[in-house]
Scaffold this motif. Structure first.
Motif, mmCIF file in Angstrom:
data_model
loop_
_atom_site.group_PDB
_atom_site.id
_atom_site.type_symbol
_atom_site.label_atom_id
_atom_site.label_comp_id
_atom_site.label_asym_id
_atom_site.label_seq_id
_atom_site.Cartn_x
_atom_site.Cartn_y
_atom_site.Cartn_z
ATOM 1 N N TYR A 81 3.180 -2.903 -8.570
ATOM 2 C CA TYR A 81 3.872 -2.788 -7.289
ATOM 3 C C TYR A 81 3.890 -4.167 -6.660
ATOM 4 C CZ TYR A 81 4.976 -1.454 -2.519
ATOM 5 O OH TYR A 81 5.564 -1.357 -1.288
ATOM 6 N N LEU A 91 8.702 2.923 -6.828
ATOM 7 C CA LEU A 91 7.750 3.803 -6.149
ATOM 8 C C LEU A 91 8.433 5.111 -5.742
ATOM 9 C CD1 LEU A 91 5.093 4.442 -4.644
ATOM 10 C CD2 LEU A 91 5.927 3.056 -2.735
ATOM 11 N N ARG A 123 3.060 -3.507 2.605
ATOM 12 C CA ARG A 123 2.339 -2.941 1.454
ATOM 13 C C ARG A 123 1.220 -2.013 1.911
ATOM 14 N NH1 ARG A 123 -1.658 -7.027 -1.456
ATOM 15 N NH2 ARG A 123 -2.931 -6.386 0.328
ATOM 16 N N ASP A 124 0.374 -2.522 2.807
ATOM 17 C CA ASP A 124 -0.797 -1.740 3.194
ATOM 18 C C ASP A 124 -0.402 -0.494 3.983
ATOM 19 O OD1 ASP A 124 -2.260 -3.617 1.899
ATOM 20 O OD2 ASP A 124 -2.881 -4.707 3.700
ATOM 21 N N MET A 127 1.352 2.299 1.598
ATOM 22 C CA MET A 127 0.388 2.972 0.729
ATOM 23 C C MET A 127 -0.477 3.940 1.542
ATOM 24 S SD MET A 127 0.735 2.243 -2.446
ATOM 25 C CE MET A 127 2.043 1.319 -3.224
ATOM 26 N N LYS A 128 -0.822 3.498 2.750
ATOM 27 C CA LYS A 128 -1.631 4.355 3.611
ATOM 28 C C LYS A 128 -0.846 5.612 3.994
ATOM 29 C CE LYS A 128 -3.617 4.195 8.169
ATOM 30 N NZ LYS A 128 -3.256 3.490 9.391
ATOM 31 N N LEU A 132 -1.596 6.869 -1.095
ATOM 32 C CA LEU A 132 -1.798 6.378 -2.458
ATOM 33 C C LEU A 132 -2.859 5.286 -2.457
ATOM 34 C CD1 LEU A 132 1.911 6.086 -3.623
ATOM 35 C CD2 LEU A 132 0.284 7.891 -4.195
ATOM 36 N N ASN A 133 -3.526 5.173 -3.582
ATOM 37 C CA ASN A 133 -4.554 4.153 -3.706
ATOM 38 C C ASN A 133 -3.972 2.948 -4.432
ATOM 39 O OD1 ASN A 133 -7.002 2.832 -3.744
ATOM 40 N ND2 ASN A 133 -7.591 3.784 -5.699
ATOM 41 N N LEU A 134 -3.898 1.821 -3.757
ATOM 42 C CA LEU A 134 -3.348 0.616 -4.375
ATOM 43 C C LEU A 134 -4.486 -0.321 -4.766
ATOM 44 C CD1 LEU A 134 -0.705 -1.191 -4.876
ATOM 45 C CD2 LEU A 134 -1.383 -2.311 -2.757
#
Lengths: 349, 637
Positions: A81, A91, A123-124, A127-128, A132-134
């Protein structure tokens, strides 16, 4: 999120440009709301107002097929990603392919520490919101060696922080398949890459010894330690990506849209001054320009285009009349002819 | 969010996508033609054009112009050789249609790449140099397109500028070609004269060929109908992935290969025959009322039935064939030639099974397109083969369904894709495949002999004690009045297999022949003891598959490597360690232990006689040594 150096000048400029590192500005509030709405779609499944265009439906189905094939055939796949528009499409496809299950693999970002700060915020947050766990990997050894795009040049920086960083992460987690967002229309050597591209134990690519790929019968077999790179959006063009982003209303990093941003000129190209690490000549001051990006990478290596296109329709309209390719803004492609193929042999995506 | 701009762009996509391939001999100008199409449809950007001009000048292109082929030849190795060696995919669009072009090489050794491009093509553009006319290569390219089921051909007669745009020459070539392509069953063959280099009749009609009343190449490609044959075929839904996020949801994810489906439709699992009904067609965009060929969906069924990856769901009224033996066209794609009887991995849709090529009916001579006898297929060889799989597979003939009638073969050791196959027909309904019914059948012989026939297959490392134990077992069986025969590595290699060495290929053939011999003895009613290292699970399974259930008794003589090496009765380990012998099992070549053998003997210790007694006890327990009164008498003469 990695902390970045900042000083008064940067704070002043980002406040002006509306893209901020400083917490809640109108821009970040809007981003938060749009990503929240996006995540809610996958929980509530409201259905589409209008069917997807046939062309995009065919491309979407092909990509979903590829992703499911990987999920069913490998023990530990990962999706790279990189926060850009192609990653946003990947994604999105992954969220659709396995619904109602979450994507049955990890996501990985190989961070060079030189990405635009807005990319990291985006990005952060996404995902939050998606739950999802990045995994974020940084080549710490490269940092210790002081590798940077300014000090080391684009070639060495990319080699160490991206290619080597990627290899480190793949080895450390033991991933046996990795999704990448490369498209065949981007570059000559990519036009010949298979959708399932076999890599040796040292992650090398042997272009003369590729497996024939017929129909949709992808060969997923490999020995322990070897891996396969998978390119689910191989057959998409840049225009397909943008059309899909528009029709599917997929959120992307705001840098793709025009705004007043602090910039400098280097070698006839415009670069954004994203933080205080950009070396300025004595007396040189960044200028505010209305710019956007066609592709996103490390900010010192990614040139902006001057453009008033502030929304996706305007971007598509500009693209339909574009006269340069999207990778023309990527410095790493121009080192020498055949340079992308060299990088790929060494394990670059 | 759809603006006028997006709508305008997408309107062009509504006309659909055309996937085509270009094929031609070296120097027919394929890359130049595609470069020209990209250039003239403005798909080459300024920065790409600039680097193209520099590169063209460096290579001394004709008259300081642009060498379009440089744009396409992506790989350095190719540029050095000045030829295209692999398949490249190119994209362009016009106001009417989007195109994906597979640029495939023409010279002989790269036929496999052409087949790769053809496997997904709706149409093939075959280039001919107007000066040279129809060549052997042209014939080969045409035939591969026929074999891969490409429905339409465009015959692009290129370099018309070099024959003075002569109508007579064009017509001569077309007549030659039509004579050759007749009978191959293409839906259409469309000849078009052009010059890629000069851009004549590529994008627009040429003023230099006023005699030509047909369309330009691009004009034709924009208009040609590509009816989607998949929609008209029977419904096939190959299950790719079982979707089970929690206990309340069990769905089957896959892409509908052909036909259409809707909630309420009855379905049957092709291999098991289990039936159910579609309850819902699930996607992330909401449940659908109908899905058709090409749609990626997740099906939820009314009943909890056993379904896993590789199963094909279909309508009960139109099912695919389920069989273990079928006839297929095979295109060999690897330097290492086809080995009859060697187990390969066969991938057909989401089904993966072990398979052997059990016979080659004939090879096709590409020059004459006539069948010739053959014992193997080499790289780029094509033939009609009999395939036998370890488990049944579900399929359709390739000509009826390109999605469910195609397969690839994968080498189990190198993991290379070695062949592509197109199913012609099932073999299991054809009576000649069943073995000739004998006057005295196997059960009858068993009655006469007083025991059931069996193969006692002793496998293990060299020096494990296989032959020692086997010969003790045989002696005991003889004393009990059983009819036995013993096969071991040395006696086979001195006779039947004396032409074989120790390469992987020869080892496989060695075991295959032994398996066939063992089968004959079993048919004759004997108990056969067979002692072979037989390191590969697949080869042992292959022998097992030749026999009926219960006839193959796998005995794992499990002796640790250290013990076997210490025994070293023939001094082989010592020579393997010094490198004097290569490919030695346990040292330089792997041993795959049986997963679930009938008998496992811990033969690193203990008296061989005790191990032999264990085997005999097993034979009594398994009913091999009991009198076979309950076997049906079959003297059907």
């Amino acid at each position: 999120m990695r902390r970045r150096p900042s000083d008064w000048r940067l704070k002043e400029m980002t406040a002006m440009s509306g893209s901020s590192l400083l917490g809640a500005t109108p821009a970040t509030v809007a981003l938060d709301a749009s990503l929240e709405a996006y995540a809610r779609r996958f929980r509530e499944r409201p259905g589409r107002a209008k069917p997807l265009s046939p062309q995009l439906r065919r491309l979407e189905a092909e990509s979903i097929f590829i992703m499911r094939e990987v999920a069913a055939s490998f023990e530990k796949p990962v999706m790279l990603y990189s926060i850009g528009k192609d990653s946003s499409v990947m994604l999105h496809l992954a969220l659709k392919a396995f619904w109602p299950s979450p994507p049955p693999f990890s996501f990985l970002h190989v961070d060079t520490t030189w990405k635009f700060s807005e990319m990291i915020v985006f990005r952060d947050l996404i995902m939050k919101k998606l739950g999802l766990n990045l995994l974020v990997h940084v080549n710490e050894e490269g940092l210790r060696r002081g590798i940077s795009p300014y000090a080391s040049g684009s070639g060495l920086h990319t080699q160490v922080m991206k290619t080597e960083g990627l290899r480190q992460a793949l080895d450390a987690y033991g991933f046996d398949a990795a999704f990448g967002g490369a498209r065949r229309d981007e570059e000559k050597s990519r036009a010949k890459e298979r959708i399932f591209s076999f890599r040796s134990q040292s992650h090398g690519w042997d272009p003369k010894n590729q497996r024939p790929e017929l129909w949709t019968l992808y060969n997923t077999r490999k020995a322990p330690g070897e891996s396969i790179r998978v390119f689910p959006i191989s057959n998409w063009t840049e225009l397909d990506i943008w059309s899909y982003l528009a029709e599917e209303e997929i959120p992307i990093v705001p840098l793709y849209f025009s705004a007043q941003r602090p910039t400098i000129e280097r070698g006839g190209q415009i670069f954004m001054v994203d933080d205080d690490r950009t070396p300025l000549a004595p007396g040189e001051a960044p200028q505010m320009r209305g710019v956007r990006f066609r592709t996103l990478g490390c900010y010192p290596l990614t040139a902006a285009v001057e453009s008033p296109a502030a929304d996706i329709d305007a971007v598509i309209a500009e693209m339909l009349t574009a006269t340069t390719s999207e990778r023309s803004g990527r410095l790493i492609d121009h080192d020498e002819s055949g340079s992308m193929e060299k990088k790929k042999r060494e394990g670059y995506f | 969010m759809t603006s006028a701009v997006t709508a305008r762009h997408l309107a062009s996509a509504e006309k659909g996508l055309l996937r085509f391939i270009t094929c031609g001999s070296v120097d027919d100008g394929k890359s130049t033609l595609i470069g020209r199409l990209l250039y003239d449809t403005r798909l080459i950007f300024e920065d790409q054009l600039a680097s193209l001009q520099v590169e063209s000048a460096r290579r001394g292109a004709r008259g300081g112009g642009i060498d379009f082929s440089l744009l396409l030849d992506g790989l350095e190795a190719e540029r050095e050789q000045g030829i295209t060696i692999d398949v490249a995919y190119r994209f362009f669009a016009t106001g009417r249609r989007k195109f994906i072009v597979a640029d495939t090489p023409g010279h002989e050794q790269y036929t496999r790449n052409m087949a790769t491009g053809a496997s997904t093509a709706d149409l093939a553009v075959i280039l001919i140099d107007a000066r040279k006319g129809v060549l052997v290569q042209t014939r080969r390219h045409t035939f591969i397109n026929h074999l891969l089921g490409v429905p339409r051909i465009v015959l692009a007669v290129n370099k018309m500028d070099l024959v003075g745009y002569s109508q007579a020459r064009f017509e001569e070539i077309v007549a030659d070609y039509m004579a050759m392509a007749a009978g191959l069953g293409f839906k259409s063959v469309t000849p078009i004269p052009l010059s890629a280099l000069e851009g004549e009749n590529v994008i627009a009609p040429s003023a230099l060929m006023p005699w030509w009343t047909g369309e330009s190449l691009l004009g034709f490609l924009e208009e040609v109908e590509v009816e989607d044959a998949r929609l008209a075929s029977a419904m096939r839904f190959p299950v790719q992935w079982v979707n089970r996020p929690h206990l309340d949801f069990r769905g089957f994810s896959g892409t509908l290969a052909s036909g259409a489906l809707a909630p309420g439709d009855p379905v049957v699992v092709a291999r098991s025959g289990k039936t159910s009904k579609i309850r819902a067609v699930v996607t992330a965009d909401g449940d659908l009322e109908r899905a058709e060929a090409g749609d990626a969906v997740t099906l939820v069924l009314e009943h909890e039935i056993d379904i896993s990856r590789g199963d094909i769901l279909c309508a009960p009224s139109a099912r695919p064939t389920v069989a273990r033996q079928f006839l297929s066209h095979v295109l060999w794609m690897h330097e290492e030639e086809l080995q009859l009887g060697r187990p390969y991995l066969l991938k057909m849709g989401a089904q993966s099974v072990q398979a052997v090529v059990s016979a080659i009916r004939h090879r096709l001579d590409i020059n004459t397109l006539s069948p010739a006898p053959a014992e193997t297929l080499e790289l780029n060889g094509m033939g009609l083969c009999e395939i036998t799989t370890l488990q049944p597979v579900a399929f359709d003939p390739y000509r009826d369904n390109r999605e469910t009638g195609a397969f690839i073969l994968i080498d189990r050791f190198t993991h290379q894709t070695v062949a592509a196959g197109m199913v012609e027909a099932s073999l299991q309904k054809a009576t000649h495949v069943y073995s000739q019914a004998m006057d005295v059948a196997k059960p009858a012989r068993s009655v006469l002999k007083g025991h059931k026939p069996a193969v006692l297959w002793f496998t293990g490392l060299s020096g494990a004690g296989k032959s020692t134990i086997a010969s003790l077992v045989e002696r005991r069986l003889s004393l009990m009045g059983a009819h036995t025969y013993s096969l071991d590595g040395d006696n086979m290699r001195q006779g039947l297999n004396k032409d074989l060495g120790f390469s992987d290929a020869d080892r496989v053939e060695n075991i295959r022949r032994i398996g066939e011999v063992a089968r004959l003895f079993v048919d004759a009613g004997l108990i056969v003891t067979a002692s072979f290292i037989s390191p590969f699970r697949a080869e042992r399974d292959m022998v097992r598959s030749l026999l009926e259930p219960g006839e193959f008794i796998e005995i794992f003589v499990d002796t640790p490597l250290s013990v076997a090496e210490q025994r070293d009765p023939k001094g082989l380990y010592r020579r393997a360690r010094t490198g004097e012998i290569g490919n030695f099992t346990g040292i330089s070549s792997p041993y795959e232990p049986p997963v679930d053998p009938e008998i496992r003997l811990l033969a690193g210790e203990g008296d061989p006689a005790v191990h032999a007694a264990t085997v005999v006890e097993y034979l009594k327990m398994a009913g091999v040594l009991a009198r076979a009164e309950d076997a049906p008498l079959d003297f059907s003469i």
